[in-house]
Design a protein around this motif. Structure first.
Motif, PDB file in Angstrom:
ATOM      1  N   VAL A 146       0.874  -1.179   0.000  1.00 43.96           N
ATOM      2  CA  VAL A 146       0.000   0.000   0.000  1.00 43.96           C
ATOM      3  C   VAL A 146       0.912   1.230   0.000  1.00 43.96           C
ATOM      4  CG1 VAL A 146      -1.879   1.196   1.183  1.00 43.96           C
ATOM      5  CG2 VAL A 146      -1.740  -1.303   1.265  1.00 43.96           C
ATOM      6  N   ILE A 200       2.450  -1.542   4.533  1.00 44.37           N
ATOM      7  CA  ILE A 200       1.990  -0.158   4.317  1.00 44.37           C
ATOM      8  C   ILE A 200       3.215   0.754   4.142  1.00 44.37           C
ATOM      9  CG2 ILE A 200       0.479   1.662   5.245  1.00 44.37           C
ATOM     10  CD1 ILE A 200      -0.959  -0.977   5.471  1.00 44.37           C
ATOM     11  N   THR A 208      -4.791   9.664   4.313  1.00 46.47           N
ATOM     12  CA  THR A 208      -4.318   8.305   4.628  1.00 46.47           C
ATOM     13  C   THR A 208      -4.546   7.884   6.090  1.00 46.47           C
ATOM     14  OG1 THR A 208      -2.076   9.085   5.115  1.00 46.47           O
ATOM     15  CG2 THR A 208      -2.505   8.385   2.849  1.00 46.47           C
ATOM     16  N   ASN A 228       3.193  -2.521   9.328  1.00 47.71           N
ATOM     17  CA  ASN A 228       3.166  -1.057   9.214  1.00 47.71           C
ATOM     18  C   ASN A 228       4.459  -0.476   9.774  1.00 47.71           C
ATOM     19  OD1 ASN A 228       2.662   1.646   8.949  1.00 47.71           O
ATOM     20  ND2 ASN A 228       1.052   1.731  10.524  1.00 47.71           N
ATOM     21  N   VAL A 235      -3.024   2.575  10.180  1.00 43.80           N
ATOM     22  CA  VAL A 235      -3.800   1.384  10.542  1.00 43.80           C
ATOM     23  C   VAL A 235      -4.343   1.647  11.951  1.00 43.80           C
ATOM     24  CG1 VAL A 235      -3.719  -1.108  10.949  1.00 43.80           C
ATOM     25  CG2 VAL A 235      -2.188  -0.072   9.263  1.00 43.80           C
TER      26      VAL A 235
END
Ligand code: NAD
Ligand code: MLT
Length: 310
Positions: A146, A200, A208, A228, A235
């Motif tokens: 991502v 991510i 975001t 992450n 998140v």
């Protein structure tokens, strides 16, 4: 009068040496707000990493300020419009730590896949439990990236060597560029549904924050593992902890937190979470590169010279 360069967080010694030659280098703990505001009153430049908030109030407290330097990538702790409105230059070191950050994401992914941290902690506590810590292979898995920017690309190139199928969500990247990298661009929902691992690599922006929350975690492929090492808040920590506790998400590797420093998170009680304290850029190499890049930019800015991209 010798210009004052205020160093508000740890900076590589080589960078301090470069600055000390020409400037009055002072130090302050950027997380101690009253001390920071007071020290800023005499600063011509301030150098920060990610823990110091240089917002409108901080800029207003610094009447002589000419440059804010971020010894790293993310600028989410600097209020750039407030600086620009005052004519204060903002510089960062956008490529200094990208290899280190991509390697940290990989390290977390491998550790989560093989339960490395919890197995190590258990063994050191005297437990020899081999079957409890059975993991999964990475080869043959679908990895969803991502944010396919500098770090996302380095991560994708490295994880490709494991024999993975790569997909990515990044609406700002041309499909041809992704194809060159062997990555198929997909929508966020498709990435969530198909990925065995998700990593991510986004900046923290109003768009975001909370991108992966309860709704998104409800549609993930069961057994996904999520990494992450970009920014906390991208998140939702509570939603991720709930999804792990319910078994929908098999594990997570987390380097960054909504609020830092972070010593308490719903994620910390979970065995299948590998948590590190924002170590993505914490290598000797990355710190030297970041420190020297911003020291050079600060020097040029305070000498009234053109500051090229670091
Ligand atoms: P970059 O700007 O090169 O890449 C970011 C990518 O995210 C871009 O390709 C952009 O198109 C994409 N993007 C932006 N908004 C998006 C959205 N809404 N949806 C999907 N994609 C979107 O940045 P980078 O150098 O790859 O760094 C990414 C982030 O990693 C930094 O902003 C920083 O916050 C974080 N970082 C963390 C560490 C650490 O210590 N853990 C170290 C370095 C960087
Ligand atoms: C960055 O954005 O560069 C990282 O978060 C690294 C850091 O500030 O330590």
């Amino acid at each position: 009068m010798t210009p004052v360069v205020l160093i508000a967080e740890e900076l590589a010694p080589a960078a301090i040496e470069v600055l000390a030659h020409d400037f009055d280098v002072r130090h302050v703990d950027g997380t101690d707000r009253p001390a920071l505001l007071s020290a800023l009153s005499e600063a011509d430049a301030v150098i920060v990493r990610s823990a110091t908030q240089i917002d409108a109030e901080a800029i207003a407290a610094a009447p002589r300020l000419k440059v804010v330097a971020r010894a790293g990538v993310g600028l989410d702790n600097v209020e750039v419009p407030a600086a620009t409105a005052r004519g204060v230059m903002v510089v960062n070191a956008p490529t200094s730590n990208i290899v280190s950050a991509a390697e940290q994401a990989l390290a977390l992914l491998l550790a989560v896949a093989r339960n490395t941290a919890s197995a190590s902690a258990a063994l050191k506590a005297g437990e020899w439990k081999r079957s409890k810590y059975t993991g999964v292979e990475i080869q043959g898995k679908t990895v969803g990236v991502v944010g396919l920017g500098r770090i996302g690309v380095l991560f994708a190139q490295r994880i490709a060597a494991f024999g993975t199928r790569l997909i990515a969500y990044d609406p700002y990247i041309q499909p041809a560029r992704a194809a060159q990298l062997g990555v198929r661009l997909v929508g966020l929902e498709e990435l969530l549904r198909e990925s065995d691992f998700i990593s991510i690599h986004l900046p923290k922006t109003p768009e975001t924050v909370g991108l992966i929350g309860e709704k998104e975690l409800a549609v993930v492929k069961p057994g996904v593992r999520i990494i992450n090492a970009a920014r906390g808040g991208l998140v939702d920590e509570q939603a991720l902890a709930d999804a792990i506790a319910e078994g929908r998400v098999a594990g997570a590797g987390v380097d960054v937190y909504a609020k830092e420093p972070c010593t308490s998170s719903p994620l910390f009680g979970l065995d299948n979470v590998v948590a590190t304290p924002h170590l993505g850029a914490s290598t000797g190499e990355a710190q030297d590169k970041a420190g020297l890049a911003v020291a050079k930019s600060v020097k040029l800015a305070l000498q009234g010279e053109f500051v090229p991209d670091a």
